[in-house]
Scaffold this active site. Sequence first.
Site, PDB file in Angstrom:
ATOM      1  N   GLU A 183       0.807  -1.222   0.000  1.00  0.00           N
ATOM      2  CA  GLU A 183       0.000   0.000   0.000  1.00  0.00           C
ATOM      3  C   GLU A 183       0.839   1.271   0.000  1.00  0.00           C
ATOM      4  OE1 GLU A 183       0.213  -2.313   2.384  1.00  0.00           O
ATOM      5  OE2 GLU A 183       0.221  -1.468   4.407  1.00  0.00           O
ATOM      6  N   HIS A 225      -8.283  -3.788  -1.161  1.00  0.00           N
ATOM      7  CA  HIS A 225      -7.502  -3.915   0.069  1.00  0.00           C
ATOM      8  C   HIS A 225      -6.443  -2.811   0.160  1.00  0.00           C
ATOM      9  CE1 HIS A 225      -5.601  -6.215   3.398  1.00  0.00           C
ATOM     10  NE2 HIS A 225      -4.498  -5.652   2.934  1.00  0.00           N
ATOM     11  N   GLU A 226      -5.657  -2.665  -0.897  1.00  0.00           N
ATOM     12  CA  GLU A 226      -4.580  -1.661  -0.851  1.00  0.00           C
ATOM     13  C   GLU A 226      -5.150  -0.247  -0.775  1.00  0.00           C
ATOM     14  OE1 GLU A 226      -1.982  -3.066  -0.119  1.00  0.00           O
ATOM     15  OE2 GLU A 226      -2.357  -5.059  -0.945  1.00  0.00           O
ATOM     16  N   HIS A 247      -6.113   0.660   2.691  1.00  0.00           N
ATOM     17  CA  HIS A 247      -4.965   1.055   3.516  1.00  0.00           C
ATOM     18  C   HIS A 247      -4.726   2.565   3.496  1.00  0.00           C
ATOM     19  CE1 HIS A 247      -3.071  -2.377   5.348  1.00  0.00           C
ATOM     20  NE2 HIS A 247      -2.973  -3.059   4.220  1.00  0.00           N
ATOM     21  N   GLU A 291      -4.048  -4.237   9.626  1.00  0.00           N
ATOM     22  CA  GLU A 291      -4.543  -5.234   8.666  1.00  0.00           C
ATOM     23  C   GLU A 291      -5.979  -5.708   8.931  1.00  0.00           C
ATOM     24  OE1 GLU A 291      -3.252  -5.655   5.946  1.00  0.00           O
ATOM     25  OE2 GLU A 291      -1.183  -4.995   6.198  1.00  0.00           O
ATOM     26  N   ASP A 321       8.236  -9.642  10.656  1.00  0.00           N
ATOM     27  CA  ASP A 321       7.649 -10.462   9.596  1.00  0.00           C
ATOM     28  C   ASP A 321       6.983 -11.720  10.175  1.00  0.00           C
ATOM     29  OD1 ASP A 321       7.221 -10.297   6.916  1.00  0.00           O
ATOM     30  OD2 ASP A 321       8.898 -11.593   6.366  1.00  0.00           O
ATOM     31  N   TYR A 357      -4.889 -10.233  10.076  1.00  0.00           N
ATOM     32  CA  TYR A 357      -5.812  -9.996   8.960  1.00  0.00           C
ATOM     33  C   TYR A 357      -7.205 -10.557   9.273  1.00  0.00           C
ATOM     34  CZ  TYR A 357      -1.753  -9.000   5.936  1.00  0.00           C
ATOM     35  OH  TYR A 357      -0.627  -8.471   5.375  1.00  0.00           O
TER      36      TYR A 357
END
Length: 627
Positions: free
Chosen positions: A289, A313-314, A317, A336, A394, A402
Amino acid sequence: MKRLFILLLATALACSGPAPKTQDPLPMSSEKKNDPHSFAQTEIAQVVHLDWDALIDFEQKVIDATATWTLSEGSSGEVIFDTYDLDIIDVTDGNGKPRTYTVGEKNALFGSPLIIQLAEGDKKVAISYRTSPDAKALQWTDTEQTADKLGPFLYTQSQAILARTWVPCQDGPGIRFTYDATVQVPPGMLALMSASNPSEVSNDGAYTYSMPQPIPSYLLALSAGHLAFKEVGARTGVYAEPSMVDTCAWEFADMEAMMVAAEELYGPYEWGRYDLIVLPPSFPFGGMENPRLTFATPTILAGDRSLVALVAHELAHSWSGNLVTNSVWDDFWLNEGFTVYFEMRIMEAVYGREYSEMLALLSHTELLNTVEEFMESMPDDTRLKLDLKGRNPDDGVTAIPYDKGYHFLRLMEETIGRERFDAFLKNYFQANRFKVMDTERFVALLKTDLLTEEEYSSIGVDNWIYAPGLPANVPVPNSDRFEKVDGYALAFLNETKLPENEVTETWSTHEWLRFLRRIKGADVNALAQLDAAYSLTQSGNAELAAQWFENTLSEKEAYRAPYDMDLEASVTDFLTRVGRRKFLMPIYSALLEGDKLEWAQSIYEKARPGYHAVSRESLDELLLASD
Ligand SMILES: [Zn+2]
């Protein structure tokens, strides 16, 4: 960021023994809640603006740059930046006067602090440096790996803590700054950033950019290559390699409609333009994003617009994440979970509830699978509020932030009604624009601005956020379209009855995915019949191809013995072309599950140099640990 996670990684780790690597937490001051993944001590000195001047050297695969940082009022003593394998050449006050600096010891996960001594009255520091050819954020793609083969391609991926591998910065999501940049690339190339962008190739390869809205470092982004631009709507457009730009503009024709729907839901879009760049297939994620310019994988070009939920979705953001940002990566669900919820609402507004409920049910299945798997090996990672201290952030990128985040917000909506929930969210985005949010403050807001005590406890807010596992009151989406598909899957499993053409003609990618997931473990002869009817081995739709490969390769017996030549050729081509981690992990894992380790390793050896570091790191663990 969209769905870069992979369930099977956790299994691979669990099977091969070692727990995820951890490092000692960074030293931090006691009086302020600092980011555990950054060396910056922002209570002493904090950045507010970046002037970045860079030369992109494709031959040596390095960037030579000067980062001139403006400091906030009251900064004094020393200023600390995050760096990772940057070669620091010199540091001045921005007017040519040298400043003393030291580069601290390197930590394998977090890199090295760059500590600069400030003289009295210093308002800026200018850092000249060169990146390493192995800089983790930078992917230098060879000409051969591009669509048009006009030249090499470069793109960055900064989230979560990789910005420090190409810009010395205070690399935490809670620290915002504006930026201006000048970038020099070889003539003929177009270079783009997460900022105001050119739409035409310049004569001399020089470009300038401005990002007047403050962003955190993980949203710093750059890409450069032989690119063309095409407008989609008044505020929206697509960048892609010239041969692909028309196809992309067609595929993403609904961008403008999505913008309108998003603004109607939760208030004005704050970033000016919204464009999207389609990157080479090695891009490790679905999308990223980056403000004003979403980075996207070409694997969402389905030819029928059926994978555009990624764009929703992006785009979402631009509110959740980019406008209201998680304070540290432990609060990742605030980025998320909200974005998946918002994505579903955009999809519902543009394509209808029946369509968005298919996506919701896919999210639900993903959530159940992840929780089940994680509860065995790492139950604490099923909590919404994570504890990633000393770990790679990460590790927190799983279905939990999510999909558990989404279901939690959906439960709130269903409990108190959409009208109240929407009013709260609209105000939430407006009141916290360009600010950070942490879980504790969000919970406080729920108490003061949204929920009665009764509602709070009937939802079980604390349980949802702080306890492992999945609460019993998790909402279950309801999809008639998937119910029908399940019927066909059952008929296929029980009687090898193929779904008729008239039926599958109306199926979107989602229905096909549901069908393929439901027939996992089907008899190999039945799979061969299905393939003969629908050419799944040759599918140009990356989602379908990847799911098909996963189904067939995990068979211990070859799908048709000996190895089907078409399947082998298609799998090899896919894995050497596509670098999206979401596909790579399940396919390689299926090869291992089907006793095809040697084959997996021989493809990986060839394909590895073309993958981004993010994908390489996950795959190294999977494939090299299997030796
Ligand atoms: Zn995302």
